[in-house]
Design a protein around this motif. Structure first.
Motif, PDB file in Angstrom:
ATOM      1  N   LEU A 181      -9.216   0.918 -21.739  1.00  0.00           N
ATOM      2  CA  LEU A 181      -8.458   1.150 -22.969  1.00  0.00           C
ATOM      3  C   LEU A 181      -9.228   2.043 -23.925  1.00  0.00           C
ATOM      4  CD1 LEU A 181      -6.202   0.368 -25.104  1.00  0.00           C
ATOM      5  CD2 LEU A 181      -7.654  -1.600 -25.678  1.00  0.00           C
ATOM      6  N   SER A 182      -8.532   3.026 -24.490  1.00  0.00           N
ATOM      7  CA  SER A 182      -9.027   3.749 -25.662  1.00  0.00           C
ATOM      8  C   SER A 182      -7.975   3.599 -26.749  1.00  0.00           C
ATOM      9  CB  SER A 182      -9.292   5.221 -25.349  1.00  0.00           C
ATOM     10  OG  SER A 182      -8.157   5.841 -24.779  1.00  0.00           O
ATOM     11  N   TYR A 183      -8.426   3.581 -27.983  1.00  0.00           N
ATOM     12  CA  TYR A 183      -7.535   3.259 -29.105  1.00  0.00           C
ATOM     13  C   TYR A 183      -7.925   4.105 -30.297  1.00  0.00           C
ATOM     14  CZ  TYR A 183      -5.301   0.516 -32.824  1.00  0.00           C
ATOM     15  OH  TYR A 183      -4.553   0.112 -33.905  1.00  0.00           O
ATOM     16  N   SER A 184      -6.919   4.624 -31.008  1.00  0.00           N
ATOM     17  CA  SER A 184      -7.187   5.510 -32.133  1.00  0.00           C
ATOM     18  C   SER A 184      -6.215   5.233 -33.270  1.00  0.00           C
ATOM     19  CB  SER A 184      -7.066   6.975 -31.686  1.00  0.00           C
ATOM     20  OG  SER A 184      -7.212   7.847 -32.780  1.00  0.00           O
ATOM     21  N   GLU A 185      -6.731   5.260 -34.487  1.00  0.00           N
ATOM     22  CA  GLU A 185      -5.922   5.196 -35.694  1.00  0.00           C
ATOM     23  C   GLU A 185      -6.185   6.455 -36.506  1.00  0.00           C
ATOM     24  OE1 GLU A 185      -5.985   0.291 -36.180  1.00  0.00           O
ATOM     25  OE2 GLU A 185      -6.992   1.550 -37.673  1.00  0.00           O
ATOM     26  N   TYR A 186      -5.135   7.150 -36.877  1.00  0.00           N
ATOM     27  CA  TYR A 186      -5.267   8.364 -37.683  1.00  0.00           C
ATOM     28  C   TYR A 186      -4.657   8.127 -39.057  1.00  0.00           C
ATOM     29  CZ  TYR A 186      -0.423   8.949 -36.151  1.00  0.00           C
ATOM     30  OH  TYR A 186       0.913   8.736 -35.891  1.00  0.00           O
ATOM     31  N   HIS A 187      -5.103   8.891 -40.038  1.00  0.00           N
ATOM     32  CA  HIS A 187      -4.575   8.722 -41.383  1.00  0.00           C
ATOM     33  C   HIS A 187      -3.350   9.610 -41.552  1.00  0.00           C
ATOM     34  CE1 HIS A 187      -5.172   8.575 -46.003  1.00  0.00           C
ATOM     35  NE2 HIS A 187      -4.371   7.625 -45.561  1.00  0.00           N
TER      36      HIS A 187
END
Length: 409
Positions: free
Chosen positions: A381-387
């Motif tokens: 798993l890779s996970y990203s949150e962007y603004h």
């Protein structure tokens, strides 16, 4: 079925702009000089914040007329009918300046439009913020002082783009000189399973492909969004192996809602008809199913419903509210709960990349929950949150990031 209407939380943080306050006080020259400066510098106005190096004051402006009654700001997931007052610009008395300022993190990226009301429509007959929002969206236009625009999916007025100085770079979305360019061909494909037909775009690299990615909402990736350019750049750089992209159209909006809301028939169409036709020789473990919004939901559903057929899932801002429009706060959501119940080996045999915007208040918590469920299962798993929000200007960069994360190593 539509996404649930829940109030934006937290609400946008409205602040005062030093530049507007100076104009209000008469300390910044006359209004004509202000507009001349705006025309030269562009919009929105961005000012530093004392003692807050990671935040900016961002001011949206509109030059009104004597007839202007209201100006609505439709900024992706920043403004919303549930925060109507914050979503409308304030009139600076005695001038033609309409303005609204927000405190925002310096890595914010978004699209927006402005909707002035000069009294020529029938908005007085419309009651309630959601209805007024729809009326505003119908008359919305791009910002005349912002030269950077982004095309609309549905052919209406283009959207303006704001990218603050710390917004993450998107190095793969612009064409690069001197690199090999793949070819894109358009086909008509008839499905026996779905009993319909649609356009399908196929991107083929210049070298023999070892991998394939299915990009749902294919008409958008093949036209408005630069999927071919992104793949050209990634392949040329060696960031991903030579990859075919299969981009099936959603036919129309009604079909999209039907087929991309966890449809077993649609998954069978992709797995048993589309992929054998477009990329027969590429193994399932080298197959990526990628989607955003409802497409992201479908990608996640497909990994459970057809285990082993899609070795990789790239999900962007998945519609994890599904299937509840009204009972949104009850439970974790159908897909999250399905993954919580899934056998570990089913989940562990798929690589996942999830991303979601920090402004997506209806989706953020559920994405974090799904991330934790997948991690507990031991899924790659890779996970990203962007603004940003539920916004294609963010997803185009996220596609490149997700493909690198899934295909590297």
């Amino acid at each position: 079925m539509r996404p649930p209407r829940i109030a934006k939380y937290p609400p946008p943080e409205v602040v005062r702009s030093p530049r507007i306050e100076a104009l209000r006080a008469g300390d910044d020259g006359d209004v004509e000089a202000f507009w001349a400066q705006v025309a030269a510098s562009g919009t929105p106005l961005v000012e530093p914040r004392d003692g807050e190096p990671d935040h900016r004051t961002v001011t949206f402006v509109w030059r009104g007329s004597e007839a202007t009654r209201e100006v609505v700001l439709l900024a992706n997931k920043l403004t919303d009918p549930s925060v109507w007052e914050a979503s409308t610009l304030e009139h600076l008395d005695g001038t033609d300046v309409w303005h609204r300022s927000f405190r925002l993190r310096a890595d914010w990226r978004a699209t927006y439009q402005l909707a002035p009301d000069d009294g020529s429509g029938n908005d007085d007959e419309i009651t309630g913020p959601p209805s007024r929002w729809g009326a505003a969206a119908a008359r919305a236009v791009s910002d005349p002082y912002n030269s950077k625009t982004f095309g609309s999916r549905y052919g209406d007025a283009p959207h303006s783009v704001v990218e603050l100085d710390a917004a993450p770079p998107q190095p793969y979305v612009a064409p690069r000189p001197g690199i090999a360019r793949g070819t894109v061909t358009r086909h008509r494909f008839a499905s026996d399973i779905l009993d319909n037909e649609r356009d399908v775009w196929i991107y083929e690299p210049t070298r023999a492909a070892t991998d394939v990615v299915v990009l749902l909402d294919g008409e958008d990736w093949a036209t408005r969004l630069p999927a071919a350019t992104i793949l050209d750049n990634l392949i040329a750089e060696g960031a991903i192996p030579p990859t075919i992209a299969v981009m099936p159209s959603t036919v129309d909006n009604a079909t999209r809602w039907r087929e991309l809301a966890c449809s077993e028939a649609f998954v069978a169409f992709v797995a048993d008809e589309l992929l054998p036709w477009a990329a027969r020789d590429i193994a399932p473990q080298r197959t990526t199913l990628a989607g955003r919004s409802l497409g992201g939901l479908t990608a996640l559903f497909a990994a459970l419903h057809a285990p082993g057929r899609f070795g990789r899932v790239l999900s962007q801002s998945a519609s994890l509210w599904w299937p509840s429009e009204t009972d949104f706060d009850a439970g974790a959501g159908a897909i999250v709960e399905a993954y919580a119940r899934a056998e570990g080996d089913v989940v562990q045999n798929t690589r996942f990349h999830l991303e979601v915007g920090l402004q997506e208040w209806a989706l953020l918590a559920r994405h974090r929950h799904l991330r934790d469920v997948l991690a507990l299962h031991g899924a790659p798993l890779s996970y990203s949150e962007y603004h940003g929000g539920h916004d294609a200007i963010c997803w185009q960069g996220g596609l490149a990031d997700g493909l690198i994360a899934l295909m590297s190593g």
